[in-house]
Write a protein that holds these residues in place. Structure first.
Motif, PDB file in Angstrom:
ATOM      1  N   GLU A  57     -58.406  60.895  39.385  1.00  0.00           N
ATOM      2  CA  GLU A  57     -59.126  62.053  39.918  1.00  0.00           C
ATOM      3  C   GLU A  57     -59.207  63.162  38.890  1.00  0.00           C
ATOM      4  O   GLU A  57     -59.869  64.170  39.106  1.00  0.00           O
ATOM      5  N   ASP A  58     -58.523  62.988  37.768  1.00  0.00           N
ATOM      6  CA  ASP A  58     -58.539  63.976  36.688  1.00  0.00           C
ATOM      7  C   ASP A  58     -59.653  63.624  35.714  1.00  0.00           C
ATOM      8  O   ASP A  58     -59.415  63.168  34.599  1.00  0.00           O
ATOM      9  N   ARG A  59     -60.894  63.833  36.142  1.00  0.00           N
ATOM     10  CA  ARG A  59     -62.063  63.472  35.344  1.00  0.00           C
ATOM     11  C   ARG A  59     -62.999  64.678  35.309  1.00  0.00           C
ATOM     12  O   ARG A  59     -63.779  64.908  36.224  1.00  0.00           O
ATOM     13  N   ASP A  60     -62.884  65.439  34.240  1.00  0.00           N
ATOM     14  CA  ASP A  60     -63.608  66.709  34.157  1.00  0.00           C
ATOM     15  C   ASP A  60     -65.113  66.538  34.271  1.00  0.00           C
ATOM     16  O   ASP A  60     -65.786  67.266  35.004  1.00  0.00           O
ATOM     17  N   LYS A  61     -65.662  65.577  33.517  1.00  0.00           N
ATOM     18  CA  LYS A  61     -67.115  65.396  33.519  1.00  0.00           C
ATOM     19  C   LYS A  61     -67.615  64.932  34.878  1.00  0.00           C
ATOM     20  O   LYS A  61     -68.681  65.370  35.353  1.00  0.00           O
ATOM     21  N   PHE A  62     -66.867  64.041  35.506  1.00  0.00           N
ATOM     22  CA  PHE A  62     -67.228  63.557  36.833  1.00  0.00           C
ATOM     23  C   PHE A  62     -67.236  64.702  37.844  1.00  0.00           C
ATOM     24  O   PHE A  62     -68.170  64.843  38.638  1.00  0.00           O
ATOM     25  N   LEU A  63     -66.205  65.540  37.790  1.00  0.00           N
ATOM     26  CA  LEU A  63     -66.115  66.675  38.710  1.00  0.00           C
ATOM     27  C   LEU A  63     -67.199  67.714  38.402  1.00  0.00           C
ATOM     28  O   LEU A  63     -67.760  68.325  39.324  1.00  0.00           O
ATOM     29  N   ASN A  64     -67.501  67.902  37.111  1.00  0.00           N
ATOM     30  CA  ASN A  64     -68.588  68.816  36.740  1.00  0.00           C
ATOM     31  C   ASN A  64     -69.919  68.321  37.282  1.00  0.00           C
ATOM     32  O   ASN A  64     -70.752  69.122  37.745  1.00  0.00           O
ATOM     33  N   PHE A  95     -68.669  61.057  45.661  1.00  0.00           N
ATOM     34  CA  PHE A  95     -69.889  61.163  44.858  1.00  0.00           C
ATOM     35  C   PHE A  95     -71.121  60.830  45.696  1.00  0.00           C
ATOM     36  O   PHE A  95     -72.112  61.564  45.677  1.00  0.00           O
ATOM     37  N   PHE A  96     -71.054  59.730  46.439  1.00  0.00           N
ATOM     38  CA  PHE A  96     -72.194  59.328  47.278  1.00  0.00           C
ATOM     39  C   PHE A  96     -72.535  60.422  48.292  1.00  0.00           C
ATOM     40  O   PHE A  96     -73.707  60.742  48.518  1.00  0.00           O
ATOM     41  N   ASP A  97     -71.500  60.989  48.913  1.00  0.00           N
ATOM     42  CA  ASP A  97     -71.725  62.032  49.930  1.00  0.00           C
ATOM     43  C   ASP A  97     -72.363  63.271  49.309  1.00  0.00           C
ATOM     44  O   ASP A  97     -73.263  63.886  49.907  1.00  0.00           O
ATOM     45  N   ALA A  98     -71.894  63.665  48.109  1.00  0.00           N
ATOM     46  CA  ALA A  98     -72.465  64.843  47.451  1.00  0.00           C
ATOM     47  C   ALA A  98     -73.941  64.628  47.165  1.00  0.00           C
ATOM     48  O   ALA A  98     -74.768  65.537  47.362  1.00  0.00           O
ATOM     49  N   CYS A  99     -74.283  63.434  46.699  1.00  0.00           N
ATOM     50  CA  CYS A  99     -75.694  63.141  46.409  1.00  0.00           C
ATOM     51  C   CYS A  99     -76.530  63.124  47.686  1.00  0.00           C
ATOM     52  O   CYS A  99     -77.634  63.674  47.727  1.00  0.00           O
ATOM     53  N   GLU A 100     -76.001  62.502  48.726  1.00  0.00           N
ATOM     54  CA  GLU A 100     -76.734  62.423  49.993  1.00  0.00           C
ATOM     55  C   GLU A 100     -76.940  63.806  50.596  1.00  0.00           C
ATOM     56  O   GLU A 100     -78.043  64.136  51.067  1.00  0.00           O
ATOM     57  N   ASP A 101     -75.897  64.633  50.587  1.00  0.00           N
ATOM     58  CA  ASP A 101     -75.976  65.962  51.195  1.00  0.00           C
ATOM     59  C   ASP A 101     -76.915  66.887  50.431  1.00  0.00           C
ATOM     60  O   ASP A 101     -77.436  67.859  51.000  1.00  0.00           O
TER      61      ASP A 101
END
Length: 250
Positions: A57-64, A95-101
């Motif tokens: 869960e420590d993935r800066d680019k993914f969270l950005n 990630f899927f939820d963020a894209c869908e929302d």
């Protein structure tokens, strides 16, 4: 079927490799081909490259990327395959939820599902793929732990080898013939240095008199009662170390 005539705007791509040794060129080449088919170049999109475990869960680019999606900066995300997003189910769903929302379309350049749309198209298959990737990770962890337990039960040494020892066929042995050119430290070098300390020398002085042993190594061993006994008494609570010492304590 992909709509090649559709004009894509606010496009981003996420590229992840798990280790420094892993090559991400094949991902990038596949994504560049996909962009080319949609009249885009890599310079036209926002790239989020990352070296990280898919389970972390420590993935800066993914969270950005997720934050930029939530802020409405991105309308389309291109990934090489679903497993590049995450190998942990909850991370993939986040990630899927963020894209869908936020009405973001996910495009997959290499996979059985090619698009995951905000209306739910492709989501079920993507969820299954992400779940399979998560289960594969759990299976790998279980097998690794099982192998480690089996090795320990057989008396094999796992992990870093203690100073003054070496590993032969998985088993720990005192290093009685160190290769100093390779930076090895001999077991008897440490024994000698500890004897000097016992006779009143400082760690620095003992290290100077036994040049293949560092002051820090001597300090760490001397201040650890259990470890010190490996060298001064040839005794150890760990059966694997005691077995290794048995060949010189006879």
């Amino acid at each position: 079927m992909e709509n090649m005539s559709e004009t894509l705007e606010n496009v981003a791509t996420y590229i992840r490799r798990s280790t420094a040794e892993q090559d991400d060129e094949h991902q990038l080449a596949d994504i560049k081909d996909w962009l080319d088919r949609h009249n885009l170049a890599i310079k036209d999109v926002e790239v989020y490259p990352e070296q990280a475990s898919g389970a972390s869960e420590d993935r800066d680019k993914f969270l950005n990327l997720i934050e930029d999606i939530k802020e409405g900066k991105i309308d389309n995300v291109v990934v090489w395959e679903i497993s590049r997003i995450a190998r942990k189910g909850l991370l993939a769903q986040r990630f899927f939820d963020a894209c869908e929302d936020n009405e973001v379309v996910i495009h997959v350049s290499n996979g059985s599902v090619r698009e995951i749309r905000p209306d739910g198209t492709g989501r079920l298959v993507a969820d299954i793929i992400a779940s399979v990737a998560a289960e594969e990770r759990r299976t790998l962890i279980r097998r690794t732990r099982s192998g480690q337990r089996r090795a320990r039960e057989e008396g094999k040494w796992l992990g870093n080898v203690p100073k003054g020892f070496t590993r032969q066929d998985g088993y720990l042995k005192p290093n009685l013939n160190p290769d100093y050119d390779e930076g090895e430290t001999g077991y008897l070098d440490i024994v000698e240095a500890l004897e000097l300390i016992e006779n009143g020398m400082s760690y620095r002085q003992a290290a100077e008199n036994t040049p293949h042993v560092t002051r820090q190594t001597l300090s760490n061993i001397d201040q650890d009662e259990e470890k010190r006994a490996w060298y001064t008494e040839q005794e150890a609570e760990d059966d694997r170390i005691q077995e290794a010492l048995s060949e010189i304590s006879c």
